[in-house]
Design an enzyme around this catalytic site. Structure first.
Site, PDB file in Angstrom:
ATOM      1  N   LYS A 154       0.882  -1.146   0.317  1.00 42.07           N
ATOM      2  CA  LYS A 154      -0.183  -0.001  -0.131  1.00 42.07           C
ATOM      3  C   LYS A 154       1.089   1.654  -0.031  1.00 42.07           C
ATOM      4  CE  LYS A 154      -4.086   0.845   1.741  1.00 42.07           C
ATOM      5  NZ  LYS A 154      -4.895   1.278   0.513  1.00 42.07           N
TER       6      LYS A 154
HETATM    7  N1  PMP Z   1      -6.732  -2.810  -3.977  1.00 42.08           N
HETATM    8  C1  PMP Z   1      -6.017  -1.708  -3.187  1.00 42.08           C
HETATM    9  C2  PMP Z   1      -5.344  -1.405  -4.577  1.00 42.08           C
HETATM   10  C3  PMP Z   1      -7.222  -1.213  -2.303  1.00 42.08           C
HETATM   11  O1  PMP Z   1      -6.593   0.282  -1.961  1.00 42.08           O
HETATM   12  C4  PMP Z   1      -7.435  -1.488  -1.653  1.00 42.08           C
HETATM   13  C5  PMP Z   1      -8.048  -0.613   0.046  1.00 42.08           C
HETATM   14  N2  PMP Z   1      -7.306  -0.602   1.090  1.00 42.08           N
HETATM   15  C6  PMP Z   1      -8.023  -2.353  -1.824  1.00 42.08           C
HETATM   16  C7  PMP Z   1      -7.844  -4.074  -2.519  1.00 42.08           C
HETATM   17  C8  PMP Z   1      -8.784  -3.468  -0.673  1.00 42.08           C
HETATM   18  O2  PMP Z   1      -8.268  -4.226   0.048  1.00 42.08           O
HETATM   19  P1  PMP Z   1      -8.739  -4.057   1.599  1.00 42.08           P
HETATM   20  O3  PMP Z   1     -10.284  -4.708   1.792  1.00 42.08           O
HETATM   21  O4  PMP Z   1      -8.048  -4.747   3.141  1.00 42.08           O
HETATM   22  O5  PMP Z   1      -9.422  -2.451   2.636  1.00 42.08           O
END
Ligand code: PMP
Length: 306
Positions: A154
């Protein structure tokens, strides 16, 4: 009204925090972040932080990959988050944004320096987008490869890739983008994972197709299996999207959201039955109403220790 934030180990008034225009994190995107939700349950008058430990575990793993050495443990970050939410006295659903970054003003974009910082801010957030379903387009931008910018971390800088894809599809009149990998497999949305439902089975791209391993994705997999739905993590071809019975996105900010059209092709019968069932189960779980997963929800006001 004051807004409180967490900065370098302390909860402080937001007005007391400022970052230099020379900061490396601003100039080069040298940082990583998380997005966490806390769900307000109006019946119980309680705020539940959703899978907080997993989010901070992911943040510290991101920090490790990016050489951002944060001197706090998962427990300490969870405690700080509870303190912050209490201090802001939120009585509504909230989005929590921790950011770890390089604070140095040195000109060179090096991760090899010791000015590591962490902040957390939060804000009320209901539904991210006021839409019942999404018309999406496969973007011409490809998802960043793990060997270019590790998608699993991230990384703040990596979201330029997401922003370019969103810009392209919004300008073309769609609601959201879907990325393919450089190899041509379906990857994810700019800020959410994707699921395909076909022949009574749920499919989602595997971790090695450059997705962020979403915490909502993991929750959806668990809930679907509990509902007796078979789930398979495997590479998905673009044309499988067009012939799906259902498609949906999931993520912390987006929650669970059905996709009605891809590249102007209608998906399934437009009823989104499976997606709706999963969405209902997800909201029940997120507000502490699924005993099997009660440890996923940390109450803010009843319990201080996490
Ligand atoms: N993919 C990306 C690129 C994201 O930014 C997110 C958001 N965090 C997700 C998937 C979904 O992840 P999560 O369910 O942990 O929020």
């Amino acid at each position: 009204m004051s807004s409180y934030v967490y900065y370098q180990g302390q909860v402080v008034d937001e007005k007391e925090v400022s970052i230099s225009i020379r900061c490396k994190a601003f100039n080069y995107g040298l940082g990583c972040f998380e997005g966490i939700r806390a769900y307000w349950d109006d019946e119980e008058k309680e705020l539940y932080v959703f899978r907080m430990r997993e989010h901070y575990e992911r943040l510290l793993n991101s920090c490790k990959s990016l050489y951002i050495n944060i001197p706090y443990t998962v427990d300490e970050l969870c405690e700080a988050t509870i303190e912050l939410l209490k201090k802001n006295n939120f009585k509504t659903t909230v989005y929590i944004r921790p950011v770890a970054f390089k604070g140095s003003q040195a000109l060179y974009p090096s991760l090899y320096d010791d000015d590591n910082r962490i902040l957390i801010y939060c804000q009320p957030l209901g539904k991210l987008v006021e839409k019942d379903d999404f018309k999406v387009k496969v973007t011409s931008w490809r998802r960043i490869e793990d060997n270019a910018i590790p998608a699993r971390t991230k990384p703040t800088g990596g979201y330029l890739n997401s922003a370019l894809a969103s810009l392209e599809v919004l300008q073309d009149g769609y609601d959201e983008a879907i990325f393919l990998t450089e190899a041509g497999n379906v990857c994810e949305g700019p800020g959410e994972n994707i699921f395909v439902y076909k022949n009574s089975k749920l499919l989602t791209p595997p971790a090695n197709d450059n997705i962020l391993e979403g915490i909502t994705r993991d929750t959806v997999i668990k809930l679907a299996r509990d509902m007796g739905i078979e789930v398979e993590e495997r590479s998905i071809a673009r044309s499988e999207l067009y012939s799906a019975d259902e498609l949906f996105f999931c993520g912390t900010a987006m929650e669970v959201a059905p996709i009605s059209y891809v590249d102007k092709r209608k998906i399934g019968d437009g009823e989104f039955k499976v997606c709706k069932a999963i969405k209902k189960a997800f909201f029940g779980l997120a507000t502490g109403k699924n005993d099997k997963y009660s440890e996923f929800c940390t109450p803010v006001y009843e319990k201080v220790e996490v």
